[in-house]
Design an enzyme around this catalytic site. Structure first.
Site, PDB file in Angstrom:
ATOM      1  N   HIS A 167       0.837  -1.204   0.000  1.00  0.00           N
ATOM      2  CA  HIS A 167       0.000   0.000   0.000  1.00  0.00           C
ATOM      3  C   HIS A 167       0.876   1.260   0.000  1.00  0.00           C
ATOM      4  CE1 HIS A 167      -3.016  -2.659   2.380  1.00  0.00           C
ATOM      5  NE2 HIS A 167      -3.521  -2.510   1.173  1.00  0.00           N
TER       6      HIS A 167
ATOM      7  N   SER B 276      -2.908  -7.499   3.123  1.00  0.00           N
ATOM      8  CA  SER B 276      -3.164  -7.400   4.565  1.00  0.00           C
ATOM      9  C   SER B 276      -3.491  -8.784   5.126  1.00  0.00           C
ATOM     10  CB  SER B 276      -4.330  -6.451   4.829  1.00  0.00           C
ATOM     11  OG  SER B 276      -4.041  -5.161   4.348  1.00  0.00           O
TER      12      SER B 276
ATOM     13  N   LYS C 225     -17.464  -5.709   7.010  1.00  0.00           N
ATOM     14  CA  LYS C 225     -16.169  -6.391   6.988  1.00  0.00           C
ATOM     15  C   LYS C 225     -15.657  -6.455   8.409  1.00  0.00           C
ATOM     16  CE  LYS C 225     -13.613  -5.969   2.627  1.00  0.00           C
ATOM     17  NZ  LYS C 225     -12.431  -5.384   1.988  1.00  0.00           N
TER      18      LYS C 225
ATOM     19  N   ARG D 243      -2.167  -6.295  -8.355  1.00  0.00           N
ATOM     20  CA  ARG D 243      -1.083  -7.222  -8.052  1.00  0.00           C
ATOM     21  C   ARG D 243      -0.960  -8.306  -9.103  1.00  0.00           C
ATOM     22  NH1 ARG D 243      -3.322  -7.603  -2.120  1.00  0.00           N
ATOM     23  NH2 ARG D 243      -5.089  -7.084  -3.415  1.00  0.00           N
TER      24      ARG D 243
END
Ligand code: ADP
Length: 162
Positions: free
Chosen positions: A17, A128, A41, A90
């Protein structure tokens, strides 16, 4: 004035990030890191913790600010008069989802453009989720996140750094 928002959960912020933040801050006039406060979430860190962690790691970037938000990204963009969404890519696995979201946002607000930055090679595996997985077993996360955030991450799993 080109104002962009880099949205995400950042639960917690990683070197991947931070790399996107550093790079995108160079190509826009102002960058808002939009930290999503999504009650659906189950995040490990509270919204305040996530904002503070990002702030502490972006202090050296004068055109970056960190703001939490709820609800639709396009509404948050409008409130902040931002027209560019920054996202990191990614791998191909990110692509399909990101394409749909970007096109959905563009249909809703045609003035909004999404700009994708490809992940730097050394962070292309990093998420993460990986950080949390390793940290939960007391694994070495020093290549994933800044050193000074590590105790705070381990603390969530009652792990003391050795
Ligand atoms: P979300 O909660 O939207 O899944 P994250 O908080 O995990 O998102 O990430 C926010 C943004 O950062 C996304 O665009 C994601 O693709 C990007 N990102 C996450 N990790 C990396 C990385 N290692 N390299 C580049 N971009 C990344």
């Amino acid at each position: 004035m080109k104002r962009a928002v880099y949205p995400g959960s950042f639960d917690p912020i990683t070197f991947g990030h931070l790399d996107i933040i550093e790079r995108s801050a160079k190509i826009v006039d102002e960058l808002i890191v939009g930290v999503l406060n999504n009650s659906a979430k189950n995040s490990l860190f509270s919204i305040d913790e996530r904002v503070k962690m990002i702030e502490s790691k972006t202090k050296h970037l004068p055109n970056v600010k960190v703001v939490s938000f709820n609800g639709l990204l396009v509404d948050f963009m409008e409130q902040n008069e931002a027209t560019i969404i920054i996202r990191g890519l990614r791998a191909v696995t990110d692509f399909e989802y990101e394409l749909q979201i970007a096109q959905g946002n563009h249909v809703q607000k045609p003035d909004i453009e999404t700009v994708f930055l490809t992940s730097s090679l050394q962070y292309s595996y990093l998420s993460s989720t990986i950080v949390k997985e390793f940290a939960s077993y007391g694994g070495d996360i020093s290549k994933f996140v800044p050193e000074d955030l590590i105790p705070q991450i381990y603390a969530k799993y009652n792990i003391k750094e050795n």
